[in-house]
Design a protein around this motif. Structure first.
Motif, PDB file in Angstrom:
ATOM      1  N   LYS A 107       0.813  -1.215   0.000  1.00 28.31           N
ATOM      2  CA  LYS A 107       0.000   0.000   0.000  1.00 28.31           C
ATOM      3  C   LYS A 107       0.850   1.270   0.000  1.00 28.31           C
ATOM      4  O   LYS A 107       0.531   2.257  -0.669  1.00 28.31           O
ATOM      5  CB  LYS A 107      -0.910   0.021   1.228  1.00 28.31           C
ATOM      6  CG  LYS A 107      -2.174  -0.804   1.101  1.00 28.31           C
ATOM      7  CD  LYS A 107      -3.027  -0.625   2.341  1.00 28.31           C
ATOM      8  CE  LYS A 107      -4.327  -1.411   2.233  1.00 28.31           C
ATOM      9  NZ  LYS A 107      -5.151  -1.258   3.454  1.00 28.31           N
ATOM     10  N   ASP A 108       1.935   1.248   0.775  1.00 34.36           N
ATOM     11  CA  ASP A 108       2.737   2.450   0.961  1.00 34.36           C
ATOM     12  C   ASP A 108       3.755   2.675  -0.147  1.00 34.36           C
ATOM     13  O   ASP A 108       4.462   3.679  -0.144  1.00 34.36           O
ATOM     14  CB  ASP A 108       3.457   2.406   2.316  1.00 34.36           C
ATOM     15  CG  ASP A 108       4.369   1.186   2.437  1.00 34.36           C
ATOM     16  OD1 ASP A 108       4.184   0.227   1.655  1.00 34.36           O
ATOM     17  OD2 ASP A 108       5.265   1.201   3.308  1.00 34.36           O
ATOM     18  N   LYS A 109       3.844   1.751  -1.091  1.00 35.33           N
ATOM     19  CA  LYS A 109       4.828   1.907  -2.165  1.00 35.33           C
ATOM     20  C   LYS A 109       4.215   1.552  -3.523  1.00 35.33           C
ATOM     21  O   LYS A 109       4.885   1.037  -4.408  1.00 35.33           O
ATOM     22  CB  LYS A 109       6.053   1.040  -1.899  1.00 35.33           C
ATOM     23  CG  LYS A 109       5.740  -0.442  -1.709  1.00 35.33           C
ATOM     24  CD  LYS A 109       7.021  -1.209  -1.429  1.00 35.33           C
ATOM     25  CE  LYS A 109       6.724  -2.683  -1.226  1.00 35.33           C
ATOM     26  NZ  LYS A 109       7.963  -3.441  -0.944  1.00 35.33           N
ATOM     27  N   ALA A 110       2.932   1.842  -3.669  1.00 36.63           N
ATOM     28  CA  ALA A 110       2.236   1.562  -4.924  1.00 36.63           C
ATOM     29  C   ALA A 110       1.861   2.866  -5.609  1.00 36.63           C
ATOM     30  O   ALA A 110       1.543   3.862  -4.950  1.00 36.63           O
ATOM     31  CB  ALA A 110       0.987   0.730  -4.672  1.00 36.63           C
ATOM     32  N   LYS A 136       2.926  12.373 -13.916  1.00 36.90           N
ATOM     33  CA  LYS A 136       2.661  12.051 -12.506  1.00 36.90           C
ATOM     34  C   LYS A 136       3.621  10.993 -11.979  1.00 36.90           C
ATOM     35  O   LYS A 136       4.111  11.083 -10.847  1.00 36.90           O
ATOM     36  CB  LYS A 136       1.210  11.586 -12.354  1.00 36.90           C
ATOM     37  CG  LYS A 136       0.189  12.684 -12.597  1.00 36.90           C
ATOM     38  CD  LYS A 136      -1.240  12.145 -12.534  1.00 36.90           C
ATOM     39  CE  LYS A 136      -2.255  13.242 -12.831  1.00 36.90           C
ATOM     40  NZ  LYS A 136      -3.650  12.715 -12.835  1.00 36.90           N
ATOM     41  N   LEU A 137       3.901   9.975 -12.810  1.00 40.73           N
ATOM     42  CA  LEU A 137       4.841   8.940 -12.387  1.00 40.73           C
ATOM     43  C   LEU A 137       6.237   9.518 -12.225  1.00 40.73           C
ATOM     44  O   LEU A 137       6.976   9.135 -11.304  1.00 40.73           O
ATOM     45  CB  LEU A 137       4.852   7.793 -13.402  1.00 40.73           C
ATOM     46  CG  LEU A 137       5.811   6.632 -13.101  1.00 40.73           C
ATOM     47  CD1 LEU A 137       5.541   6.029 -11.730  1.00 40.73           C
ATOM     48  CD2 LEU A 137       5.707   5.565 -14.191  1.00 40.73           C
ATOM     49  N   ALA A 138       6.610  10.448 -13.094  1.00 36.21           N
ATOM     50  CA  ALA A 138       7.928  11.090 -12.987  1.00 36.21           C
ATOM     51  C   ALA A 138       8.090  11.775 -11.640  1.00 36.21           C
ATOM     52  O   ALA A 138       9.162  11.703 -11.014  1.00 36.21           O
ATOM     53  CB  ALA A 138       8.125  12.083 -14.123  1.00 36.21           C
ATOM     54  N   ALA A 142      10.831  10.873  -8.851  1.00 34.32           N
ATOM     55  CA  ALA A 142      11.753  11.927  -8.419  1.00 34.32           C
ATOM     56  C   ALA A 142      11.858  11.977  -6.898  1.00 34.32           C
ATOM     57  O   ALA A 142      12.936  12.260  -6.350  1.00 34.32           O
ATOM     58  CB  ALA A 142      11.307  13.275  -8.967  1.00 34.32           C
ATOM     59  N   THR A 143      10.769  11.708  -6.206  1.00 36.29           N
ATOM     60  CA  THR A 143      10.816  11.704  -4.742  1.00 36.29           C
ATOM     61  C   THR A 143      11.581  10.492  -4.219  1.00 36.29           C
ATOM     62  O   THR A 143      12.198  10.559  -3.153  1.00 36.29           O
ATOM     63  CB  THR A 143       9.395  11.700  -4.135  1.00 36.29           C
ATOM     64  OG1 THR A 143       8.716  10.488  -4.503  1.00 36.29           O
ATOM     65  CG2 THR A 143       8.600  12.898  -4.618  1.00 36.29           C
ATOM     66  N   LEU A 144      11.553   9.386  -4.961  1.00 39.38           N
ATOM     67  CA  LEU A 144      12.272   8.183  -4.551  1.00 39.38           C
ATOM     68  C   LEU A 144      13.751   8.248  -4.902  1.00 39.38           C
ATOM     69  O   LEU A 144      14.572   7.575  -4.272  1.00 39.38           O
ATOM     70  CB  LEU A 144      11.650   6.946  -5.218  1.00 39.38           C
ATOM     71  CG  LEU A 144      10.227   6.581  -4.785  1.00 39.38           C
ATOM     72  CD1 LEU A 144       9.695   5.445  -5.643  1.00 39.38           C
ATOM     73  CD2 LEU A 144      10.200   6.180  -3.314  1.00 39.38           C
ATOM     74  N   ARG A 153      12.701  14.131 -14.694  1.00 43.65           N
ATOM     75  CA  ARG A 153      11.738  15.131 -15.210  1.00 43.65           C
ATOM     76  C   ARG A 153      12.042  15.497 -16.657  1.00 43.65           C
ATOM     77  O   ARG A 153      11.120  15.722 -17.456  1.00 43.65           O
ATOM     78  CB  ARG A 153      11.762  16.362 -14.317  1.00 43.65           C
ATOM     79  CG  ARG A 153      11.191  16.110 -12.911  1.00 43.65           C
ATOM     80  CD  ARG A 153      11.061  17.389 -12.114  1.00 43.65           C
ATOM     81  NE  ARG A 153      10.421  17.132 -10.830  1.00 43.65           N
ATOM     82  CZ  ARG A 153      11.071  17.131  -9.651  1.00 43.65           C
ATOM     83  NH1 ARG A 153      12.373  17.406  -9.612  1.00 43.65           N
ATOM     84  NH2 ARG A 153      10.417  16.888  -8.525  1.00 43.65           N
ATOM     85  N   ALA A 154      13.318  15.533 -17.011  1.00 43.08           N
ATOM     86  CA  ALA A 154      13.691  15.838 -18.400  1.00 43.08           C
ATOM     87  C   ALA A 154      13.217  14.729 -19.336  1.00 43.08           C
ATOM     88  O   ALA A 154      12.688  14.983 -20.430  1.00 43.08           O
ATOM     89  CB  ALA A 154      15.199  16.026 -18.509  1.00 43.08           C
TER      90      ALA A 154
END
Length: 287
Positions: A107-110, A136-138, A142-144, A153-154
């Protein structure tokens, strides 16, 4: 309930295997190679994950090449991969076994690519929506992986540019056509049809293995004949018999319109979408 119990048992077993059997040799980020480990439910999610992460990710596709992703039943080894992943990229409502595994252990990593897709999960067949998913996936990636956030992002920008060009090709290619009805073996092309002002006429529903009633087959055949349909579409991973039956009844031909749930070696999402556009233009008499 039985299926849930079996999956829960497999999950518990896979957790033991992943912690005891691996000996802790790989961290969720990929261990010694430093790559982020991502598990994708099926091909389009693998494609977008690899395009965004490139050499900084290791992506595992849960659906084998040539298999129907709707019918996926997870093995203990795949449950272990989900447990060990840094991110699970999936589409809720599309693969029930993946939904259940995510609920039980991830749940916390999906990352659900389209939680608002409604009844039709085939959102990736609309290039504009797929570009939104990439963006959105980018941000999640990026946070991971903040060290590579700028590169992620590029790459997202480059992929979104490609997808918008693809959208422009579809818009131009399907602007002037003799017909606008597409008869398909099952209802996988609703988002594509809506984007380009086509009318999808599915022989069966969202389930590609679903058997339509004889009445439904007759209704579709009559409508196709009335509309002057020249092509009945079937899918690459599903038997063409149903489409061929309708095509024979009305004197049309059967041809592939690929929902891109998996691809052959040497092909990718964009190349298959280009082939789909060519097939649609021929079937619809576009100029």
């Amino acid at each position: 309930m039985l299926r849930r119990a079996v999956l829960a048992g497999l999950t518990a077993g896979s957790l033991l295997l992943s912690t005891a059997g691996c000996g802790g040799e790989e961290a969720p980020q990929g261990g010694s190679d430093g790559r982020l480990r991502i598990v994708a439910g099926f091909y389009p999610l693998q494609y977008v994950s690899e395009r965004l992460g490139e050499e900084n990710v290791k992506v595992t596709n849960l659906t084998q090449a040539g298999a129907e992703p709707h019918d996926l039943e997870l093995k203990p080894s795949q449950l272990a991969q989900i447990t060990d992943a840094a991110l699970v990229v999936y589409l809720s409502g599309f693969q029930p076994s993946v939904d259940e595994a995510v609920k039980l252990q991830a749940k916390d990593k999906a990352f659900d690519v389209a939680p608002d897709h409604g009844d039709d999960p085939h959102v990736w067949l609309d290039p504009v929506r797929f570009a939104e998913i990439a963006g959105k996936l980018a941000e999640r990636l990026a946070t991971l992986d903040p060290a590579n956030a700028g590169a992620i992002r590029a790459r997202a920008g480059q992929l979104q540019d490609e997808l918008h060009r693809l959208d422009e090709e579809y818009t131009a290619g399907l602007r002037t056509c003799a017909r606008r009805d597409i008869v398909t073996s099952h209802a996988a092309f609703g988002y594509l049809a809506s984007r380009y002002h086509l009318t999808q006429v599915p022989i069966s529903g969202l389930d590609p293995e679903g058997e339509p009633s004889p009445q439904r087959v007759s209704e579709v055949a009559a409508l196709a004949k009335e509309k002057g349909v020249t092509t009945i579409f079937f899918e690459a991973l599903v038997s063409p018999k149903l489409s061929e039956t309708v095509a024979k009844e009305i004197g049309a031909k059967a041809a592939v319109l690929d929902p891109i749930e998996g691809v052959e070696e040497g092909s990718d999402y964009v190349s298959v979408m280009v082939r789909n556009l060519a097939a649609l233009r021929e079937a619809l008499g576009c100029t």
